[in-house]
Design an enzyme around this catalytic site. Sequence first.
Site, PDB file in Angstrom:
ATOM      1  N   PRO A  21       0.814  -1.213   0.000  1.00 54.09           N
ATOM      2  CA  PRO A  21       0.000   0.000   0.000  1.00 54.09           C
ATOM      3  C   PRO A  21       0.848   1.265   0.000  1.00 54.09           C
ATOM      4  O   PRO A  21       1.083   1.874   1.027  1.00 54.09           O
ATOM      5  CB  PRO A  21      -0.829  -0.111   1.280  1.00 54.09           C
ATOM      6  CG  PRO A  21      -0.070  -1.022   2.167  1.00 54.09           C
ATOM      7  CD  PRO A  21       0.746  -1.910   1.278  1.00 54.09           C
ATOM      8  N   GLU A  22       1.331   1.630  -1.163  1.00 47.77           N
ATOM      9  CA  GLU A  22       2.053   2.890  -1.278  1.00 47.77           C
ATOM     10  C   GLU A  22       1.049   3.982  -1.621  1.00 47.77           C
ATOM     11  O   GLU A  22      -0.154   3.746  -1.605  1.00 47.77           O
ATOM     12  CB  GLU A  22       3.154   2.765  -2.340  1.00 47.77           C
ATOM     13  CG  GLU A  22       4.123   1.633  -1.966  1.00 47.77           C
ATOM     14  CD  GLU A  22       5.523   1.813  -2.510  1.00 47.77           C
ATOM     15  OE1 GLU A  22       5.998   2.946  -2.566  1.00 47.77           O
ATOM     16  OE2 GLU A  22       6.135   0.806  -2.876  1.00 47.77           O
TER      17      GLU A  22
END
Length: 289
Positions: A21-22
């Site tokens: 989850p960037e």
Amino acid sequence: MKQNAIIRRAFWKSKFLSHMPELPEVETIRRGLKNIVGRKIVKIFRSEKKLRLEPSLDFQALKGAKISEIFRRARYLIINLSNDLSLIIHLGMSGRITLEQEFKQLKHDHFACEFNDETWLVFNDPRRFGFVDLVKTKDLSRHKMLTKLGPEPLEKEFNFSDFFKKLRSKKTNIKTAIMDNHMVVGVGNIYANESLFDSGISPLRKTDSLTKNEIEKLIFSIKKIIKAAIKSGGSSISDYVDSHGNFGRFQDDFKVYGRPGGKCLQCKNLIQRIVQSGRASFFCNQCQK
DNA sequence: AGACGTACCTGACCGC
DNA sequence: TGCGGTCAGGTACGTC
């Protein structure tokens, strides 16, 4: 419905799991959650497990509050509520946020709230590097996670003159520098590697050795890669909620990340893997100088 | 003060 | 088949 939980499990077991989850992921989630604005919170669930941060205020204060606004800063999702409180959510390494028709607690579900239309927002995080915090909205800007953040990569604050100054005052390598939240936010290991490849710059270069032209190229590449990732990740959460099963697919576009020993797509040279500041770096030493 | 190393955590994967 | 070891990485914090 039980099926919902089964779908959720299948979703996480897909290759999407390897997609961290960037920033683009969090942006995708923000967009997918737009339609919860206006819903009222009627019930709260919290597991007994510790997350990265203990909430500043009691979650019971959420009861009766309406969702008034959702936005993103770096990798933080911020939900403003009608009663002058704000939820801050960080997904850490393995966090997920989903909207459910029913809440059937799965392993690693740590926070959930039910809305007045009987839907649920669920936060699941196996590794618990993430957190959910509740603060007064007026205290948001003083929150310790939000005070020292650099510019958003897609905003004009991330520009040549400011970035140039910051790079000149550093002594570290460029790979470590662009992953530093003070320099620019939301560039994690995947996008740091991909951006450096795209701009033809070796991760080993010292920040103060970059030419003006290279810095321009790097800024352009970071913006380009993150925009592309948002575009191809755009289907993951909202489609999941609709049970269409389309997953984020930016991982198909990786040129160097996770491909050690593989052939460079530009020159057929072998992709190198090294470790910098304890993180894996992948690059082509022909294409990146 | 800045740079670097480490802790936090679970699941996937690999070799025996 | 199972079991132990290793790796993955965002962020804060400790240390030098």
